[in-house]
Write a protein that holds these residues in place. Structure first.
Motif, PDB file in Angstrom:
ATOM      1  N   TRP A   1       0.812  -1.215   0.000  1.00 35.83           N
ATOM      2  CA  TRP A   1       0.000   0.000   0.000  1.00 35.83           C
ATOM      3  C   TRP A   1       0.846   1.266   0.000  1.00 35.83           C
ATOM      4  N   ASP A   2       2.135   1.160   0.241  1.00 36.44           N
ATOM      5  CA  ASP A   2       3.072   2.286   0.094  1.00 36.44           C
ATOM      6  C   ASP A   2       2.694   3.496   0.936  1.00 36.44           C
ATOM      7  N   ILE A   3       2.378   3.294   2.205  1.00 40.31           N
ATOM      8  CA  ILE A   3       1.980   4.434   3.032  1.00 40.31           C
ATOM      9  C   ILE A   3       2.937   4.691   4.201  1.00 40.31           C
ATOM     10  N   ILE A   4       3.949   3.846   4.342  1.00 42.81           N
ATOM     11  CA  ILE A   4       4.923   4.062   5.411  1.00 42.81           C
ATOM     12  C   ILE A   4       6.242   3.418   5.007  1.00 42.81           C
ATOM     13  N   SER A   5       7.334   4.002   5.456  1.00 45.17           N
ATOM     14  CA  SER A   5       8.651   3.445   5.169  1.00 45.17           C
ATOM     15  C   SER A   5       8.856   2.160   5.953  1.00 45.17           C
TER      16      SER A   5
ATOM     17  N   SER B   1      10.197   7.949   1.257  1.00 44.10           N
ATOM     18  CA  SER B   1      11.627   7.668   1.352  1.00 44.10           C
ATOM     19  C   SER B   1      11.949   7.192   2.757  1.00 44.10           C
ATOM     20  N   PHE B   2      13.192   6.895   2.998  1.00 38.25           N
ATOM     21  CA  PHE B   2      13.598   6.218   4.237  1.00 38.25           C
ATOM     22  C   PHE B   2      13.227   7.017   5.479  1.00 38.25           C
ATOM     23  N   ALA B   3      12.452   6.396   6.365  1.00 32.89           N
ATOM     24  CA  ALA B   3      12.214   6.868   7.733  1.00 32.89           C
ATOM     25  C   ALA B   3      11.449   8.189   7.838  1.00 32.89           C
ATOM     26  N   ASN B   4      10.600   8.512   6.860  1.00 29.75           N
ATOM     27  CA  ASN B   4       9.815   9.746   6.975  1.00 29.75           C
ATOM     28  C   ASN B   4       8.621   9.709   6.025  1.00 29.75           C
ATOM     29  N   LEU B   5       7.676  10.624   6.259  1.00 26.41           N
ATOM     30  CA  LEU B   5       6.506  10.754   5.381  1.00 26.41           C
ATOM     31  C   LEU B   5       6.504  12.077   4.634  1.00 26.41           C
ATOM     32  N   LEU B   6       7.626  12.787   4.654  1.00 29.51           N
ATOM     33  CA  LEU B   6       7.686  14.080   3.986  1.00 29.51           C
ATOM     34  C   LEU B   6       8.194  13.962   2.547  1.00 29.51           C
ATOM     35  N   VAL B   7       9.279  13.235   2.341  1.00 28.33           N
ATOM     36  CA  VAL B   7       9.892  13.116   1.014  1.00 28.33           C
ATOM     37  C   VAL B   7       9.505  11.767   0.413  1.00 28.33           C
ATOM     38  N   TRP B   8       8.955  11.825  -0.798  1.00 28.10           N
ATOM     39  CA  TRP B   8       8.437  10.624  -1.461  1.00 28.10           C
ATOM     40  C   TRP B   8       9.148  10.384  -2.779  1.00 28.10           C
ATOM     41  N   LYS B   9       9.302   9.118  -3.104  1.00 24.67           N
ATOM     42  CA  LYS B   9       9.895   8.717  -4.381  1.00 24.67           C
ATOM     43  C   LYS B   9       8.789   8.478  -5.389  1.00 24.67           C
ATOM     44  N   ILE B  10       8.994   8.951  -6.603  1.00 25.52           N
ATOM     45  CA  ILE B  10       8.074   8.734  -7.723  1.00 25.52           C
ATOM     46  C   ILE B  10       8.773   7.835  -8.733  1.00 25.52           C
TER      47      ILE B  10
ATOM     48  N   THR C   1       9.585  14.146  -4.385  1.00 24.62           N
ATOM     49  CA  THR C   1       8.792  15.310  -4.009  1.00 24.62           C
ATOM     50  C   THR C   1       8.735  15.408  -2.495  1.00 24.62           C
ATOM     51  N   ARG C   2       8.794  16.650  -2.009  1.00 21.44           N
ATOM     52  CA  ARG C   2       8.607  16.899  -0.577  1.00 21.44           C
ATOM     53  C   ARG C   2       7.206  17.466  -0.390  1.00 21.44           C
TER      54      ARG C   2
ATOM     55  N   GLN D   1      24.599  -7.669 -14.186  1.00 22.73           N
ATOM     56  CA  GLN D   1      23.797  -7.436 -12.995  1.00 22.73           C
ATOM     57  C   GLN D   1      22.455  -6.816 -13.367  1.00 22.73           C
ATOM     58  N   ILE D   2      21.395  -7.277 -12.696  1.00 20.22           N
ATOM     59  CA  ILE D   2      20.051  -6.739 -12.891  1.00 20.22           C
ATOM     60  C   ILE D   2      19.620  -6.132 -11.572  1.00 20.22           C
ATOM     61  N   ILE D   3      19.117  -4.910 -11.626  1.00 17.54           N
ATOM     62  CA  ILE D   3      18.816  -4.166 -10.407  1.00 17.54           C
ATOM     63  C   ILE D   3      17.312  -4.045 -10.177  1.00 17.54           C
ATOM     64  N   ASP D   4      16.953  -3.993  -8.904  1.00 13.58           N
ATOM     65  CA  ASP D   4      15.606  -3.623  -8.488  1.00 13.58           C
ATOM     66  C   ASP D   4      15.647  -2.123  -8.226  1.00 13.58           C
ATOM     67  N   MET D   5      15.063  -1.345  -9.131  1.00 10.20           N
ATOM     68  CA  MET D   5      15.240   0.103  -9.064  1.00 10.20           C
ATOM     69  C   MET D   5      14.198   0.801  -8.206  1.00 10.20           C
ATOM     70  N   ARG D   6      13.403   0.042  -7.449  1.00 10.48           N
ATOM     71  CA  ARG D   6      12.405   0.664  -6.584  1.00 10.48           C
ATOM     72  C   ARG D   6      13.026   1.359  -5.385  1.00 10.48           C
ATOM     73  N   TYR D   7      14.203   0.897  -4.953  1.00 11.48           N
ATOM     74  CA  TYR D   7      14.768   1.380  -3.699  1.00 11.48           C
ATOM     75  C   TYR D   7      16.128   2.020  -3.902  1.00 11.48           C
ATOM     76  N   SER D   8      16.317   3.160  -3.257  1.00  8.09           N
ATOM     77  CA  SER D   8      17.605   3.840  -3.230  1.00  8.09           C
ATOM     78  C   SER D   8      17.590   4.769  -2.026  1.00  8.09           C
ATOM     79  N   MET D   9      18.766   5.128  -1.526  1.00  3.52           N
ATOM     80  CA  MET D   9      18.814   6.023  -0.375  1.00  3.52           C
ATOM     81  C   MET D   9      18.293   7.397  -0.743  1.00  3.52           C
ATOM     82  N   LEU D  10      18.702   7.907  -1.922  1.00  6.32           N
ATOM     83  CA  LEU D  10      18.179   9.182  -2.415  1.00  6.32           C
ATOM     84  C   LEU D  10      17.015   8.888  -3.356  1.00  6.32           C
ATOM     85  N   PRO D  11      15.832   9.416  -3.073  1.00  9.04           N
ATOM     86  CA  PRO D  11      14.644   9.023  -3.838  1.00  9.04           C
ATOM     87  C   PRO D  11      14.624   9.480  -5.288  1.00  9.04           C
TER      88      PRO D  11
END
Length: 332
Positions: free
Chosen positions: A127-131, A201-210, A223-224, A279-289
């Motif tokens: 559901w993508d509502i929390i880190s 993004s990691f550990a917050n609900l302010l900055v989101w990855k698109i 986006t913040r 190498q094949i990557i899962d691009m859903r996750y990164s430290m910088l969104p």
């Protein structure tokens, strides 16, 4: 989510039916049952590193398994603690039932994917509502359940339930705002997107990855979402086309089958690593969104035997220079 979050939410759920004198007992039993589903990490294979990915958040996290999982926990905890605490089996089971039930549902609130509907479907609910780790969610719950157990006051339990509901509701609201920003960004770019995801993004609900797919490319941005929204343009990468990118690979080989297993795990968001053609990557996750800097992927071997598996790899988890830019994005 992380084990501590699972424990405190399981304890919170168990406390809702614990009487005052048993609040501490309900806390311990609910916490242990709340973490129990993650024992699926013990399912692994030395020759098939994807097996652990397949079975994490699998049957032990499904809705239909909750009564059985709770029963297993209750039998063990009653034998270890129940009799010593002079606690009957029925309340032990009920504490376990509520604690265990929270696990899969909380995991489904993250973006990793949880098979809630197994065995009827292998769809990975996210559901993508929390880190996957969020101290602002976990620490207040921890404080409240400890106070409830120590002071034997149910008011703290009610506050914990209210905090949980409020924080997850905020996640739903932020998710909808992020989706609006994503659709606006896609429209301004003149893209036609058929696969869009937004995730905190990691550990917050302010900055989101698109993340979205347009034609044969994946695009990321960030986006913040404060009072107003701010967007950071990101990067793009070609989606994996096995025939084009891995023409050397035998379609009947185990490695080819493993790529499709990894595609399922990654919700389709896979690409060839631009720095390593094997190498094949899962691009859903990164430290910088707004960056494509994957946390994990799979490694192919062009000299592998037909029945040899790919190798799953994860980037080392150490203090990263990317944490500072993320914190700056959160503060802006």
């Amino acid at each position: 989510m992380d084990p501590l979050s699972q424990a405190v939410l399981g304890a919170t759920a168990a406390q809702t039916i614990g009487d005052k004198k048993n609040l501490a007992k309900a806390t311990v039993i609910g916490a242990l049952a709340g973490m129990a589903a993650d024992l699926d990490v013990l399912i692994n294979s030395p020759s098939d590193s994807l097996l652990a990915l397949e079975y994490h958040r699998h049957f032990s996290h499904s809705l239909i398994f909750i009564p059985l999982g709770a029963l297993i926990c209750a039998l063990l905890l009653y034998a270890l603690l129940g009799r010593y605490w002079q606690l009957r089996f029925k309340p032990t089971y009920l504490y376990c039932l509520l604690g265990y039930a929270t696990h899969g549902l909380l995991d489904a609130c993250t973006s990793y994917g949880t098979q809630l509907l197994w065995p009827f479907s292998n769809y990975r609910v996210s559901w993508d509502i929390i880190s996957i780790i969020d101290p602002l969610f976990t620490l207040p719950l921890l404080i409240l359940i400890v106070l409830a157990a120590k002071r034997k006051q149910r008011a703290f339990v009610y506050c914990a339930v209210a905090w949980c509901a409020m924080y997850l509701s905020l996640g739903v609201l932020q998710h909808e705002r992020a989706m609006l920003v994503a659709n606006d960004l896609i429209s301004k770019r003149g893209h036609s997107a058929n696969h869009i995801e937004v995730k905190p993004s990691f550990a917050n609900l302010l900055v989101w990855k698109i993340i979205y797919q347009s034609d044969d490319h994946y695009y990321v941005a960030a986006t913040r979402l404060g009072i107003s929204s701010k967007v950071w343009p990101g990067e793009s990468i070609r989606r994996l086309d096995r025939q084009r990118d891995l023409a050397w690979l035998d379609n009947a080989s185990q490695q080819a089958k493993d790529i499709e297993r990894f595609r399922w795990f990654s919700a389709g968001f896979i690409a060839l690593d631009p720095n390593n053609p094997y190498q094949i990557i899962d691009m859903r996750y990164s430290m910088l969104p707004n960056k494509i800097a994957p946390l994990w992927g799979i490694r192919l071997n062009p000299n592998a035997a037909a029945n040899e598996h790919v190798q799953f790899y994860a980037e080392p988890r150490k203090a990263s220079p990317r944490a500072a830019p993320l914190w700056q994005m959160i503060k802006e």
